[in-house]
Design an enzyme around this catalytic site. Structure first.
Site, mmCIF file in Angstrom:
data_model
loop_
_atom_site.group_PDB
_atom_site.id
_atom_site.type_symbol
_atom_site.label_atom_id
_atom_site.label_comp_id
_atom_site.label_asym_id
_atom_site.label_seq_id
_atom_site.Cartn_x
_atom_site.Cartn_y
_atom_site.Cartn_z
ATOM 1 N N GLU A 1 0.789 -1.073 -0.173
ATOM 2 C CA GLU A 1 -0.610 0.177 -0.161
ATOM 3 C C GLU A 1 0.815 1.359 -0.161
ATOM 4 O O GLU A 1 0.495 2.251 -0.877
ATOM 5 C CB GLU A 1 -1.026 0.571 0.868
ATOM 6 C CG GLU A 1 -2.214 -1.455 1.499
ATOM 7 C CD GLU A 1 -2.657 -1.776 2.253
ATOM 8 O OE1 GLU A 1 -3.603 -2.714 2.397
ATOM 9 O OE2 GLU A 1 -1.937 -1.072 2.897
ATOM 10 N N ILE B 1 -6.519 3.088 3.401
ATOM 11 C CA ILE B 1 -6.842 1.955 2.499
ATOM 12 C C ILE B 1 -6.695 0.792 3.810
ATOM 13 O O ILE B 1 -5.861 0.950 4.574
ATOM 14 C CB ILE B 1 -5.608 1.838 1.304
ATOM 15 C CG1 ILE B 1 -5.990 0.601 0.581
ATOM 16 C CG2 ILE B 1 -4.466 2.339 1.985
ATOM 17 C CD1 ILE B 1 -4.779 -0.002 -0.257
ATOM 18 N N CYS B 2 -7.068 -0.170 3.598
ATOM 19 C CA CYS B 2 -7.106 -1.502 4.338
ATOM 20 C C CYS B 2 -7.280 -1.064 5.476
ATOM 21 O O CYS B 2 -8.470 -0.765 5.740
ATOM 22 C CB CYS B 2 -5.466 -1.862 4.092
ATOM 23 S SG CYS B 2 -5.233 -3.045 4.952
ATOM 24 N N ALA B 3 -6.633 -1.161 6.893
ATOM 25 C CA ALA B 3 -7.594 -1.313 7.993
ATOM 26 C C ALA B 3 -7.371 0.219 8.507
ATOM 27 O O ALA B 3 -8.511 0.564 9.173
ATOM 28 C CB ALA B 3 -6.566 -1.883 8.908
ATOM 29 N N SER C 1 -10.045 2.499 0.642
ATOM 30 C CA SER C 1 -10.431 1.363 -0.173
ATOM 31 C C SER C 1 -9.767 -0.257 0.673
ATOM 32 O O SER C 1 -9.767 0.251 1.726
ATOM 33 C CB SER C 1 -9.445 1.354 -0.892
ATOM 34 O OG SER C 1 -8.630 0.971 -2.128
#
Length: 210
Positions: A26, A114-116, A165
């Site tokens: 990322e 993004i992600c967590a 995201s």
């Protein structure tokens, strides 16, 4: 203090915050693609000891341009928060990171997580209480159902100027959407073409389906 590959001073400025345990894909995918677009990227370390070199979530060393404190009062066009554990938790627990995001939100600038990070950082602190968001499947259920967009790989809430995201596998789409939002679809196509991006990925981002 900025990236050695930065373009002219008038270029769009992006701050990408990293910490011990940030997700490497990322960070690197986003950084690489934004630089290809000609943005002035600064990778800023939120490590408590001010270290520029931090180990990512998979043990790969990531190197920042400067400590976040050095640029905390500077204005940016976009602030990017990667996920990864415990990276997102470091960002969550950094008062400096939270205030940096708050200031850019209040200034109407794009914030991209993004992600967590959408859940661990933004949702935890209630920074976007009305925003539509997506996140990594392991965390997305923590977003209230009326604001949750679990099926979206990349989600832009135009009313809050917030981009979220899902996971490392969406990081290229995530970066391309940042370009679209800040520079337009033609620039996104220009960057994506020599990278030989999947046609479906480019269509989704440039066509507004991401």
């Amino acid at each position: 203090m900025t990236n050695a590959y930065q373009p002219a001073d008038q270029a769009l400025k992006v701050a990408l915050c990293i910490a011990p345990g940030s997700e490497e894909m990322e960070v690197i995918n986003t950084a690489d693609i934004l630089i290809r677009a000609g943005m002035q990227l600064t990778i800023a370390s939120a490590a408590e000891d001010g270290s520029l070199a931090v180990k990512g979530s998979r043990g790969i060393t990531l190197t920042a341009d400067c400590p976040l404190v050095d640029i905390a009062d500077e204005p940016f066009d976009c602030v990017v928060l990667p996920g990864g554990l415990p990276g997102a938790e470091y960002l969550r627990d950094s008062t400096l990171v939270v205030e940096f995001v708050k200031q850019h939100k209040y200034d109407g600038k794009l914030v991209a997580a993004i992600c967590a990070a959408p859940v661990i950082v933004l949702e935890h602190h209630g920074l976007y209480p009305e925003a539509l968001m997506t996140a990594h499947p392991a965390f997305v259920e923590r977003i209230p159902e009326d604001r949750r967009r679990a099926g979206r790989r990349v989600m832009f809430d135009v009313n809050n100027n917030l981009l979220t995201s899902q996971a490392p596998g969406t990081s290229q789409e995530f970066a391309l959407e940042i370009i679209t939002l800040l520079m337009g679809k033609s620039k996104t196509a220009e960057v994506a073409e020599p990278m030989v991006m999947w046609p479906s990925m480019c269509f989704d981002v440039i066509g507004g389906k991401a």
